[in-house]
Design an enzyme around this catalytic site. Structure first.
Site, PDB file in Angstrom:
ATOM      1  N   CYS A   1     -11.306  16.212 -43.096  1.00 60.90           N
ATOM      2  CA  CYS A   1     -10.950  15.778 -41.743  1.00 60.90           C
ATOM      3  C   CYS A   1      -9.796  14.785 -41.770  1.00 60.90           C
ATOM      4  CB  CYS A   1     -12.188  15.169 -41.090  1.00 60.90           C
ATOM      5  SG  CYS A   1     -11.826  14.064 -39.735  1.00 60.90           S
TER       6      CYS A   1
ATOM      7  N   GLU B   1     -14.597  23.022 -41.582  1.00 59.44           N
ATOM      8  CA  GLU B   1     -13.381  22.823 -40.761  1.00 59.44           C
ATOM      9  C   GLU B   1     -12.820  24.185 -40.331  1.00 59.44           C
ATOM     10  OE1 GLU B   1     -11.755  20.444 -39.292  1.00 59.44           O
ATOM     11  OE2 GLU B   1     -12.169  18.560 -40.317  1.00 59.44           O
TER      12      GLU B   1
END
Ligand code: VIB
Length: 222
Positions: A136, A210
């Site tokens: 992230c 993700e």
């Protein structure tokens, strides 16, 4: 040879590239992304940020030193006092009200990713947690840089997603990304091959989650 953050990326090259160069990212860059896909992503990202703030609170709990504790506190403060407010105003500009945000159900991709990070931190130590957070922290900075070097990317007012790219290419964000890489490099330098294998699994799983988050945005999955 001490391990470095780069080694995590190399160990998961296929997943990392699929995340950074995802269709959602390409379409953001050339402006072709459907507004509904971006709005769906923005809404789920609000819920993501709330859980991410909890992960920083967990980092504070898992901090063995005052310096780590301060760093976790800064991260929590940045999200709660600044980033969530910015995200709410940005959502408003895209026609999403604060009330709508407050009543959103979590998509499965949001649930899976955020709870995976929190569980990894709960089971492991501060390094496990930081590795789970690193796709992230580092990925979005790399995405902005990748988009900027890509011929098809359109910058400025003719791309409705320009402000998104600008946020992650800002010096402030790029500095935070470099600080995270430095922190990880200091710790990874001391780990054994077995421990590195464990951390690689965490990094790979978080990167796959993700990818699922981008898929969720693109396909409007709930
Ligand atoms: C799914 C998803 N992954 C990463 C980010 C980027 N991001 C969220 S919080 C944070 C750290 C800021 O303190 C960063 C880089 C995002 N927004 N949404």
């Amino acid at each position: 040879m001490p391990y470095q953050f780069e080694d995590l990326k190399h160990a998961c090259q296929a997943e990392w590239q699929a995340y950074i160069e995802h269709g959602f990212v390409r379409q953001l860059g050339d402006g072709s992304l459907a507004p509904e896909a971006f709005q769906h992503y923005l809404k789920q990202d609000y819920l993501f940020l709330i859980q991410f703030a909890r992960a920083y609170a967990l980092a504070a709990y898992k901090s063995p030193t005052l310096s780590d504790l301060r760093q976790a506190k800064e991260g929590l403060q940045a999200i709660v006092d600044v980033e969530l407010d910015l995200h709410i105003s940005y959502c408003n500009a895209w026609g999403i009200s604060e009330e709508e945000l407050a009543n959103l159900p979590e998509a499965r991709a949001t649930l899976a990713y955020t709870r995976y990070v929190l569980d990894t931190g709960n089971r492991g130590d501060l390094l496990d947690l930081h590795v789970a957070l690193s796709p992230c922290m580092v990925g979005y900075g790399e995405i902005a840089n990748w988009l900027n070097n890509r011929a098809q990317t359109i910058r400025g007012d003719s791309n409705p997603y320009d402000a998104w790219i600008a946020m992650y290419e800002s010096d402030e964000f790029q500095d935070a990304m470099q600080a995270e890489i430095r922190w990880l490099n200091e710790r990874l330098g001391d780990v054994s091959p077995t421990r590195f294998e464990q951390l690689t699994r965490v990094f790979r799983d978080a990167t796959r989650l993700e990818i699922d988050f981008w898929d969720m945005g693109l396909h409007l999955s709930d």
